[in-house]
Design an enzyme around this catalytic site. Structure first.
Site, short mmCIF file in Angstrom:
data_model
loop_
_atom_site.label_atom_id
_atom_site.label_comp_id
_atom_site.label_asym_id
_atom_site.label_seq_id
_atom_site.Cartn_x
_atom_site.Cartn_y
_atom_site.Cartn_z
N LYS A 92 84.66 40.51 -9.19
CA LYS A 92 83.67 41.23 -8.37
C LYS A 92 82.96 40.23 -7.50
O LYS A 92 82.50 39.18 -7.97
CB LYS A 92 82.65 41.91 -9.30
CG LYS A 92 81.62 42.72 -8.58
CD LYS A 92 82.05 44.17 -8.41
CE LYS A 92 81.27 44.91 -7.35
NZ LYS A 92 81.72 44.67 -5.96
N GLN A 113 79.54 33.10 -8.22
CA GLN A 113 79.58 34.52 -8.59
C GLN A 113 79.86 34.72 -10.09
O GLN A 113 79.36 35.66 -10.69
CB GLN A 113 80.66 35.21 -7.75
CG GLN A 113 80.55 36.71 -7.66
CD GLN A 113 79.53 37.18 -6.63
OE1 GLN A 113 79.52 36.69 -5.52
NE2 GLN A 113 78.70 38.12 -7.00
N LYS A 116 76.50 34.23 -11.82
CA LYS A 116 75.58 35.29 -11.36
C LYS A 116 75.92 36.61 -12.05
O LYS A 116 75.06 37.28 -12.59
CB LYS A 116 75.72 35.43 -9.84
CG LYS A 116 74.84 36.49 -9.23
CD LYS A 116 75.18 36.74 -7.78
CE LYS A 116 75.16 35.47 -6.95
NZ LYS A 116 75.21 35.73 -5.51
N LYS A 128 85.54 36.18 -4.78
CA LYS A 128 84.94 36.22 -3.43
C LYS A 128 86.07 36.19 -2.42
O LYS A 128 87.15 35.68 -2.71
CB LYS A 128 84.03 35.00 -3.23
CG LYS A 128 83.06 35.14 -2.09
CD LYS A 128 81.79 35.89 -2.48
CE LYS A 128 80.91 36.17 -1.30
NZ LYS A 128 79.62 36.75 -1.69
N ASP A 168 79.22 40.99 2.44
CA ASP A 168 78.51 39.71 2.47
C ASP A 168 78.21 39.47 3.95
O ASP A 168 78.20 40.43 4.74
CB ASP A 168 79.37 38.59 1.86
CG ASP A 168 78.60 37.28 1.63
OD1 ASP A 168 77.88 37.18 0.64
OD2 ASP A 168 78.71 36.36 2.46
N THR A 212 69.89 43.56 -2.75
CA THR A 212 69.79 42.09 -2.83
C THR A 212 68.40 41.63 -2.42
O THR A 212 67.75 40.83 -3.10
CB THR A 212 70.88 41.43 -1.96
OG1 THR A 212 72.13 42.01 -2.30
CG2 THR A 212 70.93 39.93 -2.21
N SER A 379 75.88 46.87 -7.28
CA SER A 379 77.29 47.19 -7.07
C SER A 379 77.93 47.65 -8.39
O SER A 379 78.72 48.59 -8.41
CB SER A 379 78.06 45.97 -6.56
OG SER A 379 77.95 45.85 -5.17
P1 NDP Z 1 74.27 39.37 7.19
O1 NDP Z 1 75.51 39.13 7.93
O2 NDP Z 1 73.74 40.76 7.09
O3 NDP Z 1 73.09 38.46 7.77
C1 NDP Z 1 73.22 37.08 7.82
C2 NDP Z 1 71.98 36.52 8.47
O4 NDP Z 1 72.01 35.11 8.33
C3 NDP Z 1 71.91 36.79 9.96
O5 NDP Z 1 70.56 36.89 10.34
C4 NDP Z 1 72.56 35.55 10.55
O6 NDP Z 1 72.15 35.25 11.87
C5 NDP Z 1 72.08 34.49 9.61
N1 NDP Z 1 73.04 33.37 9.60
C6 NDP Z 1 74.34 33.41 9.20
N2 NDP Z 1 74.92 32.23 9.36
C7 NDP Z 1 73.98 31.42 9.88
C8 NDP Z 1 73.96 30.07 10.26
N3 NDP Z 1 75.06 29.30 10.17
N4 NDP Z 1 72.78 29.57 10.71
C9 NDP Z 1 71.67 30.35 10.80
N5 NDP Z 1 71.64 31.64 10.46
C10 NDP Z 1 72.77 32.16 10.01
O7 NDP Z 1 74.51 38.75 5.73
P2 NDP Z 1 73.74 39.05 4.36
O8 NDP Z 1 72.32 39.32 4.63
O9 NDP Z 1 74.53 40.03 3.60
O10 NDP Z 1 73.90 37.64 3.61
C11 NDP Z 1 72.96 36.60 3.72
C12 NDP Z 1 73.10 35.66 2.55
O11 NDP Z 1 72.88 36.35 1.32
C13 NDP Z 1 74.47 34.99 2.40
O12 NDP Z 1 74.30 33.71 1.85
C14 NDP Z 1 75.15 35.88 1.36
O13 NDP Z 1 76.19 35.19 0.69
C15 NDP Z 1 73.98 36.16 0.45
N6 NDP Z 1 74.12 37.33 -0.41
C16 NDP Z 1 74.37 38.57 0.13
C17 NDP Z 1 74.47 39.67 -0.71
C18 NDP Z 1 74.60 41.05 -0.17
O14 NDP Z 1 74.51 42.00 -0.97
N7 NDP Z 1 74.78 41.25 1.12
C19 NDP Z 1 74.42 39.53 -2.18
C20 NDP Z 1 74.05 38.19 -2.62
C21 NDP Z 1 73.96 37.15 -1.76
P3 NDP Z 1 73.21 35.41 13.06
O15 NDP Z 1 73.31 36.87 13.29
O16 NDP Z 1 72.59 34.67 14.21
O17 NDP Z 1 74.50 34.78 12.60
#
Ligand code: NDP
Length: 447
Positions: A92, A113, A116, A128, A168, A212, A379
């Site tokens: 997962k 993961q 977690k 993943k 993600d 999250t 999830s």
């Molecule tokens: P999204 O794609 O919805 O959002 C990602 C955000 O992070 C955007 O604002 C993006 O900005 C920014 N970002 C991504 N890459 C970069 C970078 N290299 N430098 C600066 N900003 C960056 O993703 P999520 O919110 O789903 O995921 C965010 C984090 O949370 C990740 O680490 C993910 O692994 C983790 N996570 C997510 C879960 C989920 O349920 N979605 C569960 C657990 C962890 P921009 O648009 O400019 O790229």
């Protein structure tokens, strides 16, 4: 060999066998450091190649993803699914679509993961996947054609009892919809439990979208209460503006905090009077625009192009964007500006140097594998609803999420105390997550 030497030799093997994968090395190094406490007390965990097996994925799949863009040109991306550990349940973990994706990043995420998912207390293994595809600037039809091609290969490796991907970075409701549609068409099965993060009309769970971010804030609240402080009235910085960030902002404000800034990869927006969550959701989720647009349309918000969000003064910092976004220098800035609590909404957003600064400056620090586990936990609740063909209310699901986050907090705090590192939530999370997986692996033999 003493424990330090044993751990060093594990790590040297990791470097040798996984060349050119720095994020994976970093994630393993952090867990191994915590495991020194366990191996000292419980030497049976050094037997049967347990640690070596845990650091080696059960299976790694890499595949070609060809698709045709709107101009009729063929594009070729690379797809990944790393099925790391299924000792506790089906693999997962999410799918990430971002141009930076490579095998090392997917392995670091898959490795995290495992622990977690173990911490959630639910029967799910760790995996993943993703692709170096960039959904930014693509039309809906391009995203759809990419997702269909991606699923045409991934389909043979997943299933509700085998491997259950979710979203993600770059994979939200739209992408899950296209992926699910293609899976259903190829298998002629409406197998709801094969993906999570689905739409509410076709097997999705209430609270999954928010989980999250909400969970990260619930964990933060527990940590603050234990530290004798309250989230109510606190100033909070949230980096990112995607799924995790938006709902962390919403929940922090619902609980009485003021969110004083958020960001994307182009810069940050300072919001001294708080964030208008409705407007932010409209800009990001409906219009798919950048944070600069929010600053233009909101009252009392200023966009700082290429600025460092960690320079804002606050009490709490929630990095919710991506790995290694908060380094040692930024950690010092946070400490100097009065931040006392940091919880990772993203996976591994704080560098080892930053974590070391938090330790030295006595900042309470919650690692992602504990603080952001609410997403995968919900999830798993979606999978439970799919298995029983049921759908729960928002209130009930949110209550379950809150209970899970409280239990994770307790597991981290109690385990740290048990190993004489009170308040070290990194060690607590790693050890508590590890022990359950390790015991199950020992019980199931050398496989
Ligand atoms: P999204 O794609 O919805 O959002 C990602 C955000 O992070 C955007 O604002 C993006 O900005 C920014 N970002 C991504 N890459 C970069 C970078 N290299 N430098 C600066 N900003 C960056 O993703 P999520 O919110 O789903 O995921 C965010 C984090 O949370 C990740 O680490 C993910 O692994 C983790 N996570 C997510 C879960 C989920 O349920 N979605 C569960 C657990 C962890 P921009 O648009 O400019 O790229």
């Amino acid at each position: 060999m003493n424990v330090d030497q044993t751990v060093k030799s594990y790590y040297e093997q990791i470097l040798q066998r996984n060349a050119g994968e720095p994020e994976f090395h970093q994630a393993v190094a952090e867990v191994l450091e915590s495991l020194k406490h366990v191996l000292q007390k419980n030497d049976h965990y050094s037997k049967d190649g347990l640690i070596e097996r845990m650091c080696e994925p059960e299976r790694q799949i890499i595949f070609r993803v060809p698709w045709v863009d709107d101009k009729g040109q063929v594009q070729v991306n690379r797809g990944f699914r790393v099925q790391f550990n299924s000792v506790l349940g089906p693999y997962k973990g999410g799918l990430r679509f971002h141009p930076s994706v490579n095998l090392g990043i997917i392995k670091f995420l898959g490795f995290e993961q495992i622990f977690k998912n173990s911490l959630t207390g639910l029967p799910i293994g760790g995996g993943k996947g993703g692709s170096d595809f960039d959904p930014k600037g693509k039309s809906d039809h391009e995203v759809m054609r990419f997702c269909q091609s991606f699923m045409t290969e991934l389909n043979r490796h997943i299933g509700d009892k085998v491997d259950v991907p979710a979203g993600d970075i770059g994979v939200g409701g739209r992408e899950i919809g296209y992926l699910f549609g293609q899976y259903r068409r190829m298998n002629n099965r409406h197998e709801s439990g094969v993906l999570t993060g689905k739409g509410l009309q076709w097997g999705g769970s209430l609270v999954r979208t928010e989980a999250t971010g909400f969970g990260t804030v619930y964990f933060t609240q527990e940590m603050m209460n234990a530290g004798g402080e309250r989230l109510d009235g606190a100033r909070v910085i949230v980096s990112g503006s995607g799924n995790v960030a938006i709902y962390a902002i919403q929940k922090a404000q619902e609980l009485g905090a003021t969110v004083v800034g958020f960001s994307d990869s182009s810069g940050y927006v300072s919001t001294p009077d708080g964030v208008d969550v409705e407007l932010l959701r409209d800009v990001k989720e409906n219009r798919r625009e950048r944070v600069a647009t929010y600053a233009k349309e909101a009252n009392d918000a200023e966009f700082h192009e290429n600025g460092n969000i960690w320079e804002i003064e606050a009490d709490v910092a929630l990095p919710c964007a991506t790995q290694n976004e908060l380094d040692g220098e930024s950690a010092k800035l946070l400490a100097d500006n009065g931040v006392k609590f940091v919880a990772e909404g993203a996976n591994m957003p704080c560098t080892p140097e930053a974590v070391e600064v938090f330790r030295k400056r006595k900042i309470h620090f919650a690692p992602g594998k504990a603080a952001n586990a609410g997403g995968v936990a919900t999830s798993a609740l979606e999978m439970q609803q799919n298995a029983s063909r049921d759908s729960w209310t928002f209130e009930y699901t949110d209550k379950r999420l809150k209970g899970i986050m409280r239990n994770i907090y307790r597991a981290c705090a109690d385990t740290a105390a048990e190993y004489d590192v009170e308040g070290d939530y990194v060690a607590g999370a790693n050890i508590a997550g590890f022990r359950k997986v390790a015991d199950a692996m020992l019980a199931q033999g050398v496989i």
